[in-house]
Structures are given as C-alpha cells and as structure tokens.
Design a protein around this motif. Sequence first.
Motif, PDB file in Angstrom:
ATOM      1  N   MET A   1      26.975 -47.649 -45.943  1.00 44.01           N
ATOM      2  CA  MET A   1      27.149 -46.200 -45.764  1.00 44.01           C
ATOM      3  C   MET A   1      28.613 -45.876 -45.434  1.00 44.01           C
ATOM      4  SD  MET A   1      25.242 -43.291 -43.988  1.00 44.01           S
ATOM      5  CE  MET A   1      26.043 -41.982 -43.127  1.00 44.01           C
ATOM      6  N   VAL A   2      29.096 -44.787 -45.967  1.00 44.72           N
ATOM      7  CA  VAL A   2      30.499 -44.422 -45.770  1.00 44.72           C
ATOM      8  C   VAL A   2      30.638 -43.560 -44.521  1.00 44.72           C
ATOM      9  CG1 VAL A   2      31.171 -44.552 -48.158  1.00 44.72           C
ATOM     10  CG2 VAL A   2      30.080 -42.490 -47.311  1.00 44.72           C
ATOM     11  N   SER A   3      31.855 -43.530 -44.007  1.00 39.27           N
ATOM     12  CA  SER A   3      32.040 -42.723 -42.798  1.00 39.27           C
ATOM     13  C   SER A   3      32.106 -41.245 -43.170  1.00 39.27           C
ATOM     14  CB  SER A   3      33.340 -43.119 -42.121  1.00 39.27           C
ATOM     15  OG  SER A   3      34.410 -42.761 -42.962  1.00 39.27           O
ATOM     16  N   ASN A   4      31.740 -40.427 -42.268  1.00 39.07           N
ATOM     17  CA  ASN A   4      31.797 -38.993 -42.533  1.00 39.07           C
ATOM     18  C   ASN A   4      32.264 -38.299 -41.269  1.00 39.07           C
ATOM     19  OD1 ASN A   4      30.899 -36.199 -42.600  1.00 39.07           O
ATOM     20  ND2 ASN A   4      30.117 -36.777 -44.590  1.00 39.07           N
ATOM     21  N   HIS A   5      33.501 -37.797 -41.342  1.00 41.01           N
ATOM     22  CA  HIS A   5      34.097 -37.263 -40.116  1.00 41.01           C
ATOM     23  C   HIS A   5      33.368 -36.050 -39.568  1.00 41.01           C
ATOM     24  CE1 HIS A   5      37.085 -39.935 -41.360  1.00 41.01           C
ATOM     25  NE2 HIS A   5      37.700 -39.146 -42.200  1.00 41.01           N
ATOM     26  N   ASN A   6      32.825 -35.266 -40.469  1.00 40.14           N
ATOM     27  CA  ASN A   6      32.396 -33.946 -40.022  1.00 40.14           C
ATOM     28  C   ASN A   6      30.895 -33.739 -39.920  1.00 40.14           C
ATOM     29  OD1 ASN A   6      34.954 -32.954 -39.694  1.00 40.14           O
ATOM     30  ND2 ASN A   6      35.168 -32.596 -41.898  1.00 40.14           N
ATOM     31  N   LEU A   7      30.174 -34.818 -39.968  1.00 44.12           N
ATOM     32  CA  LEU A   7      28.736 -34.658 -39.944  1.00 44.12           C
ATOM     33  C   LEU A   7      28.285 -33.935 -38.669  1.00 44.12           C
ATOM     34  CD1 LEU A   7      26.698 -35.421 -42.025  1.00 44.12           C
ATOM     35  CD2 LEU A   7      26.132 -37.430 -40.692  1.00 44.12           C
ATOM     36  N   ALA A   8      28.978 -34.195 -37.582  1.00 44.64           N
ATOM     37  CA  ALA A   8      28.604 -33.565 -36.321  1.00 44.64           C
ATOM     38  C   ALA A   8      28.795 -32.046 -36.408  1.00 44.64           C
ATOM     39  CB  ALA A   8      29.431 -34.133 -35.180  1.00 44.64           C
ATOM     40  N   ASP A   9      29.917 -31.628 -37.006  1.00 43.79           N
ATOM     41  CA  ASP A   9      30.165 -30.179 -37.154  1.00 43.79           C
ATOM     42  C   ASP A   9      29.059 -29.549 -37.986  1.00 43.79           C
ATOM     43  OD1 ASP A   9      32.462 -30.958 -36.054  1.00 43.79           O
ATOM     44  OD2 ASP A   9      33.727 -30.596 -37.808  1.00 43.79           O
ATOM     45  N   TYR A  10      28.703 -30.269 -39.013  1.00 44.90           N
ATOM     46  CA  TYR A  10      27.687 -29.774 -39.932  1.00 44.90           C
ATOM     47  C   TYR A  10      26.375 -29.534 -39.188  1.00 44.90           C
ATOM     48  CZ  TYR A  10      24.227 -30.521 -43.700  1.00 44.90           C
ATOM     49  OH  TYR A  10      23.170 -30.446 -44.543  1.00 44.90           O
ATOM     50  N   GLU A  11      26.043 -30.472 -38.319  1.00 48.44           N
ATOM     51  CA  GLU A  11      24.813 -30.315 -37.534  1.00 48.44           C
ATOM     52  C   GLU A  11      24.885 -29.076 -36.652  1.00 48.44           C
ATOM     53  OE1 GLU A  11      22.810 -33.412 -39.210  1.00 48.44           O
ATOM     54  OE2 GLU A  11      22.091 -31.840 -37.889  1.00 48.44           O
ATOM     55  N   THR A  12      26.065 -28.863 -36.065  1.00 48.66           N
ATOM     56  CA  THR A  12      26.192 -27.702 -35.178  1.00 48.66           C
ATOM     57  C   THR A  12      25.986 -26.417 -35.958  1.00 48.66           C
ATOM     58  OG1 THR A  12      28.118 -28.948 -34.502  1.00 48.66           O
ATOM     59  CG2 THR A  12      27.599 -27.000 -33.211  1.00 48.66           C
ATOM     60  N   GLU A 303      25.476 -44.855 -60.439  1.00 50.43           N
ATOM     61  CA  GLU A 303      25.514 -46.072 -61.258  1.00 50.43           C
ATOM     62  C   GLU A 303      26.678 -46.983 -60.878  1.00 50.43           C
ATOM     63  OE1 GLU A 303      23.636 -47.550 -63.949  1.00 50.43           O
ATOM     64  OE2 GLU A 303      22.252 -46.367 -62.745  1.00 50.43           O
ATOM     65  N   LYS A 304      27.743 -46.342 -60.399  1.00 54.99           N
ATOM     66  CA  LYS A 304      28.952 -47.110 -60.062  1.00 54.99           C
ATOM     67  C   LYS A 304      29.274 -46.980 -58.588  1.00 54.99           C
ATOM     68  CE  LYS A 304      31.575 -48.018 -64.077  1.00 54.99           C
ATOM     69  NZ  LYS A 304      31.064 -49.247 -64.454  1.00 54.99           N
ATOM     70  N   GLU A 305      28.247 -47.037 -57.748  1.00 57.75           N
ATOM     71  CA  GLU A 305      28.465 -46.657 -56.355  1.00 57.75           C
ATOM     72  C   GLU A 305      29.415 -47.590 -55.616  1.00 57.75           C
ATOM     73  OE1 GLU A 305      24.532 -46.493 -54.814  1.00 57.75           O
ATOM     74  OE2 GLU A 305      24.535 -48.585 -54.236  1.00 57.75           O
ATOM     75  N   GLU A 306      29.683 -48.766 -56.193  1.00 60.35           N
ATOM     76  CA  GLU A 306      30.625 -49.671 -55.522  1.00 60.35           C
ATOM     77  C   GLU A 306      32.001 -49.015 -55.362  1.00 60.35           C
ATOM     78  OE1 GLU A 306      29.083 -50.263 -58.355  1.00 60.35           O
ATOM     79  OE2 GLU A 306      30.550 -50.656 -59.941  1.00 60.35           O
ATOM     80  N   VAL A 307      32.323 -48.047 -56.219  1.00 65.20           N
ATOM     81  CA  VAL A 307      33.645 -47.409 -56.110  1.00 65.20           C
ATOM     82  C   VAL A 307      33.769 -46.616 -54.805  1.00 65.20           C
ATOM     83  CG1 VAL A 307      34.002 -47.225 -58.608  1.00 65.20           C
ATOM     84  CG2 VAL A 307      33.028 -45.274 -57.365  1.00 65.20           C
ATOM     85  N   LEU A 308      32.635 -46.282 -54.197  1.00 61.45           N
ATOM     86  CA  LEU A 308      32.675 -45.479 -52.968  1.00 61.45           C
ATOM     87  C   LEU A 308      32.746 -46.334 -51.703  1.00 61.45           C
ATOM     88  CD1 LEU A 308      29.939 -42.858 -53.910  1.00 61.45           C
ATOM     89  CD2 LEU A 308      32.363 -42.361 -53.578  1.00 61.45           C
ATOM     90  N   VAL A 329      18.269 -38.880 -56.526  1.00 62.48           N
ATOM     91  CA  VAL A 329      19.722 -38.688 -56.422  1.00 62.48           C
ATOM     92  C   VAL A 329      20.069 -38.068 -55.062  1.00 62.48           C
ATOM     93  CG1 VAL A 329      21.741 -37.561 -57.438  1.00 62.48           C
ATOM     94  CG2 VAL A 329      19.984 -38.528 -58.918  1.00 62.48           C
ATOM     95  N   VAL A 330      19.219 -37.169 -54.591  1.00 66.28           N
ATOM     96  CA  VAL A 330      19.464 -36.557 -53.271  1.00 66.28           C
ATOM     97  C   VAL A 330      19.448 -37.646 -52.196  1.00 66.28           C
ATOM     98  CG1 VAL A 330      18.599 -34.910 -51.554  1.00 66.28           C
ATOM     99  CG2 VAL A 330      18.470 -34.344 -53.993  1.00 66.28           C
ATOM    100  N   GLU A 331      18.474 -38.537 -52.274  1.00 66.44           N
ATOM    101  CA  GLU A 331      18.388 -39.620 -51.280  1.00 66.44           C
ATOM    102  C   GLU A 331      19.596 -40.548 -51.370  1.00 66.44           C
ATOM    103  OE1 GLU A 331      14.517 -41.258 -52.054  1.00 66.44           O
ATOM    104  OE2 GLU A 331      13.659 -39.334 -51.431  1.00 66.44           O
ATOM    105  N   TRP A 332      20.007 -40.841 -52.610  1.00 65.81           N
ATOM    106  CA  TRP A 332      21.198 -41.666 -52.786  1.00 65.81           C
ATOM    107  C   TRP A 332      22.402 -41.000 -52.112  1.00 65.81           C
ATOM    108  CZ3 TRP A 332      25.573 -39.873 -55.310  1.00 65.81           C
ATOM    109  CH2 TRP A 332      26.625 -40.793 -55.391  1.00 65.81           C
ATOM    110  N   GLY A 333      22.538 -39.686 -52.307  1.00 64.37           N
ATOM    111  CA  GLY A 333      23.666 -38.940 -51.724  1.00 64.37           C
ATOM    112  C   GLY A 333      23.691 -39.059 -50.208  1.00 64.37           C
ATOM    113  N   GLU A 334      22.506 -38.990 -49.607  1.00 62.03           N
ATOM    114  CA  GLU A 334      22.452 -39.085 -48.144  1.00 62.03           C
ATOM    115  C   GLU A 334      22.991 -40.431 -47.667  1.00 62.03           C
ATOM    116  OE1 GLU A 334      18.426 -37.928 -47.296  1.00 62.03           O
ATOM    117  OE2 GLU A 334      19.010 -35.817 -47.289  1.00 62.03           O
ATOM    118  N   ASP A 335      22.658 -41.483 -48.407  1.00 65.27           N
ATOM    119  CA  ASP A 335      23.123 -42.812 -48.014  1.00 65.27           C
ATOM    120  C   ASP A 335      24.599 -43.019 -48.306  1.00 65.27           C
ATOM    121  OD1 ASP A 335      20.654 -43.468 -47.175  1.00 65.27           O
ATOM    122  OD2 ASP A 335      20.076 -44.559 -48.989  1.00 65.27           O
ATOM    123  N   GLU A 336      25.035 -42.613 -49.479  1.00 64.60           N
ATOM    124  CA  GLU A 336      26.374 -43.002 -49.934  1.00 64.60           C
ATOM    125  C   GLU A 336      27.437 -41.928 -49.749  1.00 64.60           C
ATOM    126  OE1 GLU A 336      27.048 -46.084 -50.645  1.00 64.60           O
ATOM    127  OE2 GLU A 336      24.938 -46.627 -50.415  1.00 64.60           O
TER     128      GLU A 336
END
Length: 560
Positions: A1-12, A303-308, A329-336
Amino acid sequence: MVSNHNLADYETEREQFSWDEIYAEADWDAPAELNVAHEVADRHAGDREKVALYQVDTDGELTKMTFWELADRSSQFANVLEDLGVEQGDRVFSYMPRIPEHYVALTGTLKRGAVWGSVNERFGPDGISYRLDDCEAKVVVTTTDNRDTVKDALDDAPSVEHVITVDRGGGAPPDDVVFNTALDGASTAYDAAETGGEDDALLYYTSGTTGLAKGVLHKQRWVAGVAATQKYAVDLQPDDLYWSTGDLGWLTGAINTLGAWFWGASLFTYEGEFDPEEWADLLDEYPITVLFSVPTAYRMLREKEEVLADVDLDLRHALSIGEPLSAGVVEWGEDELGVTILDTYGQTETGNMIINNYPTMELRPGSMGKPLPGIEADIVDPETGEVLEPDETGEIAQRGDYPCFFAEYWQKSEKTASCFVDGPDGEWYLSGDLAHKDEDGYFWFEGRADDVILSSGYRIGPFEVESSLGEHEAVAEAAVVPKPHRERGNIVKAYVVPSEGATPSEDLTEDIRNHVRDELSAHEYPREIEFREELPKTVTGKIRRTELQDEAAEETEASS
Ligand code: ATP
Ligand code: MG
C-alpha cells in the motif's frame, strides 16, 4: 500500500458535511448576466501569485500560468478574435494538444462571447471537417504540428475563415494568424462580453460511441451547474491541485477545467498520452490532490500496478467517468491509490456529472451513486414516462430545468425533441442508458439501451457480466455482446483480453465461464468466449460494443 498524506484530512471532511446539508444548500440559479470567462479567469486575476495551470510537456518540462496571466492572455485572444471579425455566437474550434495556449484560446473565446468547441487530436481530417462543417465554424485554432491535418480538413469545411496557429517550430502558412505574435501585439484590456445565462457558450460533440457524433449546445448558464458539481461531487477546494486527464476535445475536459477555475483551484495537465509509468512519475513528482480519469486508465494502472510501488501520493480524491467502474477496480484503488475511486455519470447532453458517488456519502462499490443535489433524475419507463420502482430496469432520465442541461443538438430540433418523453407527472429527458435504483436510491448502471442482450427471454445488461469477468485473474478487460442464436434469440458472447502472463486455452475458457456462472448467475454467463489482444475502442477509450456485435452476428450468419 502506498502512503497517503491527506487521508486524515479527507476523513475530517467527511465528518464535516452531511448529505442532508448538501441538499439543503443546493441553489444554482444562473444570473441573467453571466460570462463564463469572467467567472473562471477575471474574477481571480487580482491574486498575481495563484497558479491556474501547471502544464507538463512531453519532455517533462513544467510551464506555469497564473490566473493573472490567464486573464491577460485570454483578453489578448479575445481582442484578436474581435479584430478578425468574430462576433458573439460565432463558433471557434480548437484542434491542438494540451498546451497552455489551448487553455488561453478556450477562455479567450468565451470572453469574446463566441461559442467554443474542440476536436480531439486523435481525429483525422474527416473527423475534423465533419464537426467544423456541421456547425459552420468560423475559426480554427491549431499548432504547426497539426497544420497539415487541418489543411486537409478545410477542403470540406468551407465556413472556416481564419486559422490561428501556435508556431511550435517550422513556421505557419502565410495566411494564418500566428498565435503568439498576434497575442503579443494585442491589448490586455478586454471587458468580457456582456452575455447572459441564456447565450450560447459551448458546442461539444458526443463521443460517437453509438453512431455519428452529435453537436451538443450549452449556454453560459452551464457554468453555474458545473460549479455545483465540482463543489459537491469533486469536493474541490481552492488549494487543490486537480489533474483531470480528460482532453479539452471532450466536454469532460471543459467541465473540469472551467469548474476548477471557477473555484480558484489549480489545474494540472500533461501533454502526453496515457502511460502507466509516466503517470506514476507525475503523481510522485507533483502534489496532485484530485485525480479525475476514466475506467480504462484505472484498469491499465491496475494491470501495471508495480509502477505505483514507490510512488508518494498526495491524493485526497480519485474520480472516474465515461464508462462503468466495477467494484473490483474500486477495491484495487483503495489498496493501491489509498482513496476510493468515486464513479460519476454524465453525458455531453447532461452537461456534467449528474449521478455520482460523493465523498460525504456511504458508498456501494459498483454503483454510480445518487443524483446530484438539486437535480431531479430517476429511472423511467421510456415508453410511458413513468417513474419505476426500485429494482426495475428503465432508462436514466432527468428533468431539463438545470443550468447544465443542454439546449439542443446543434440545429436539429427533431432529434432534440426525440429525447423527451411525456410522463404522468411531467416531461423527462431520456439518456438512452439503462439502470435500476435500489431500495436506498443508489443507481446501478446496466448498459446502454442499444447494448442490452435479449437471451432466452431474459434481458441481460452487459456491464454486470463484464464486471464479473473482470474479477477473474486471467481477464484484463472484457466486452460482452449478443450473438444471434436460433433457439435462444441470442447468446451472451464475451471478448476477453487476457491478463499479462495468462495463456488462452480451452481450460481457461471453461474456468472463466464457470467463474461467471458460479459468481453471477446461471443465465447470464457467456456461452462463448473469444480471446483478443485488444478491444475496439472510440478515441476516448470507450469499448465499441456495436462493432463486436456486428462481428458476432456475421459469425452466426456464416455458420448457418
Ligand atoms: P454517442 O452519444 O455519440 O453515441 P457517447 O454517448 O459515448 O457517444 P458521451 O456523451 O461522451 O458520448 O458519453 C456519455 C455516455 O457515456 C453515457 O450515456 C453512458 O453510456 C456512458 N457513461 C458515462 N459515465 C458513465 C458511468 N459512470 N457509468 C457507465 N456509463 C457511463
Ligand atoms: Mg450518447
């Protein structure tokens, strides 16, 4: 899973707004005096620092344009148009890449009060001339790289009087107006045309997925609805860096560009085509907070998620439009990607995204979400105009009293009228798309009315079958069409692009077939599966099922 700086803001933010409040707040009457260019550029020009556009070219070079520069440059463009004799209502069309001049031409045309349209660069001379001739465009804005293609198109577009050419090397033909020279010589003073909400503003052509593209006319009032969508569906904030990957050649590009600028947010654009590695690099290098793209792009990234893998993401939101977005695809987005990809639905005709998944709402992956606050949209029987009950399949329909809703198909009043049905409680615009809503009012897309498969008495929407196919690990992409059959009327036939590493075989075919039969249903599974290296697509990347449907029909004919 990749880092996401603003997930906390999003929750707020999710906590701050409630769905009911959004509905209560919704108010988007367009004023009698309204000029889109004034709203998106001049209004923000006082701040000389704020960047309107970050543009990265194919060499990775960054160009910035502030709102102040945009206001000045678009005024110069408006002055150039005026000198050329372009009047309010005249059509100005672009055919050019995603370079800053393109965005200046868009804004300047609207400032002049002329009507803006654009042809995506993937079209050749015939595609260009069809559109220019259909609406009798007066001016074409292009680049030296595209000049030969435009020249060929002009033979069949006699209405065009002027070509404005951005010189990117090699020099423009002598009769052309050279973009930068002409603008440099023009005044930066220009009062935006005194247009009203009901004056013509944009003329965009549909994608041509089902036939000849249609010219769809939008009024200046369009921007009021677009502003609302960007606020509620995109949750755009003034400090966002907004990468809408859609080209200005499609209405989505104009929606997100002008919608972003309405709120004073910065737009990001990349001149190059889709490339997973390139996109990953851009997401890494720039603090992009909102990504708006299409399902094909998300599928290809998957298909090429290794690039992320090592990409440092700043995303608050990712959105999708244009084709159904499957739950997988939505579930994939949540993970990657670290965010839930929000599916949005709209047409060139509806003028913006009218049914959406909102960040503030509890989501049901695979659903298109709910109508935009203030818009009346429902599932309607196309014959009777009656609103259908939950779980009943009908056409997505909308009332026409919304600023973003189209005025007409360009000078085709009969065709325009044919989209409406009179129901017991008023008139509905019929989208031509089939869906149902569930008990809680979530909309679920089933397919275009033309794509529905009638098999053994069942009505089968291709999307559900395609989503189920997409969940099989050996399937990268799939399209499902009816294939005529003597006893059953039709059978479901699937065209499948295998994932990297998967080898088509009879066993695999059987395995995929069983997967759909077990997971989805015993009557909707594809009886025939054909592997393909790629699927036929429109220039926007939408699968052209009609083409596959014709092939399937020919097969049946040949074998009987
Ligand atoms: P044409 O009208 O020329 O055949 P088109 O309908 O593809 O082409 P657009 O106006 O660009 O032209 O696309 C709108 C269509 O795209 C919708 O009618 C719908 O079929 C499809 N679409 C858009 N968003 C979604 C979505 N979120 N889910 C499913 N389908 C979508
Ligand atoms: Mg359409």
